[in-house]
Scaffold this active site. Sequence first.
Site, mmCIF file in Angstrom:
data_model
loop_
_atom_site.group_PDB
_atom_site.id
_atom_site.type_symbol
_atom_site.label_atom_id
_atom_site.label_comp_id
_atom_site.label_asym_id
_atom_site.label_seq_id
_atom_site.Cartn_x
_atom_site.Cartn_y
_atom_site.Cartn_z
ATOM 1 N N CYS A 151 20.756 36.270 30.935
ATOM 2 C CA CYS A 151 20.504 35.633 32.147
ATOM 3 C C CYS A 151 19.128 35.134 31.866
ATOM 4 O O CYS A 151 18.478 35.193 31.007
ATOM 5 C CB CYS A 151 20.537 36.637 33.179
ATOM 6 S SG CYS A 151 19.700 38.166 33.346
ATOM 7 N N CYS A 173 22.127 31.216 33.533
ATOM 8 C CA CYS A 173 20.961 30.595 32.650
ATOM 9 C C CYS A 173 21.512 28.988 32.504
ATOM 10 O O CYS A 173 20.701 28.378 31.866
ATOM 11 C CB CYS A 173 20.728 31.465 31.400
ATOM 12 S SG CYS A 173 22.217 31.516 30.123
ATOM 13 N N CYS A 207 21.662 27.990 27.060
ATOM 14 C CA CYS A 207 22.465 28.806 25.874
ATOM 15 C C CYS A 207 23.111 27.951 25.067
ATOM 16 O O CYS A 207 23.987 27.333 25.466
ATOM 17 C CB CYS A 207 23.346 29.802 26.795
ATOM 18 S SG CYS A 207 24.073 31.038 25.675
#
Length: 140
Positions: free
Chosen positions: A15, A89, A93
Amino acid sequence: MSTETARKPSVLFVCVHNAGRSQMAAAFLTTLSKGAIEVRSAGSQPAEQVNAAAVEAMAELGIDMSAEIPKVLTTEAVKESDVVITMGCGDTCPIFPGKRYEDWELEDPAGQGVEAVRPIRDEIKTRIEDLIASLSPAAK
């Protein structure tokens, strides 16, 4: 037991701040899998400390997160994980072929008291139980 089943599956929780949702998820998975799954957590912009309300909410269930420290997301952590679970997020990523990716839409506990964090904690626990079942050799 074959060598394929001997290797522990690994899960990375991501996160933004690595202070609430991903820390609770990692703590649940570590506790509920009893060491059968390798657990990592990280954040794209880690906070300085873990969310105090998240620590309190987990302590109510006997899980101590007080010593945890938010960690920065690295490409290596993603590469080394079989399952990558993101929690708000976005696309910070890195994506690698052959990995299992899930995005768990969960309310952000940042700035909320323990009363607001409890339902988020309980939702995470339910998802962790389902995740363990999906990673268990008996489930396949």
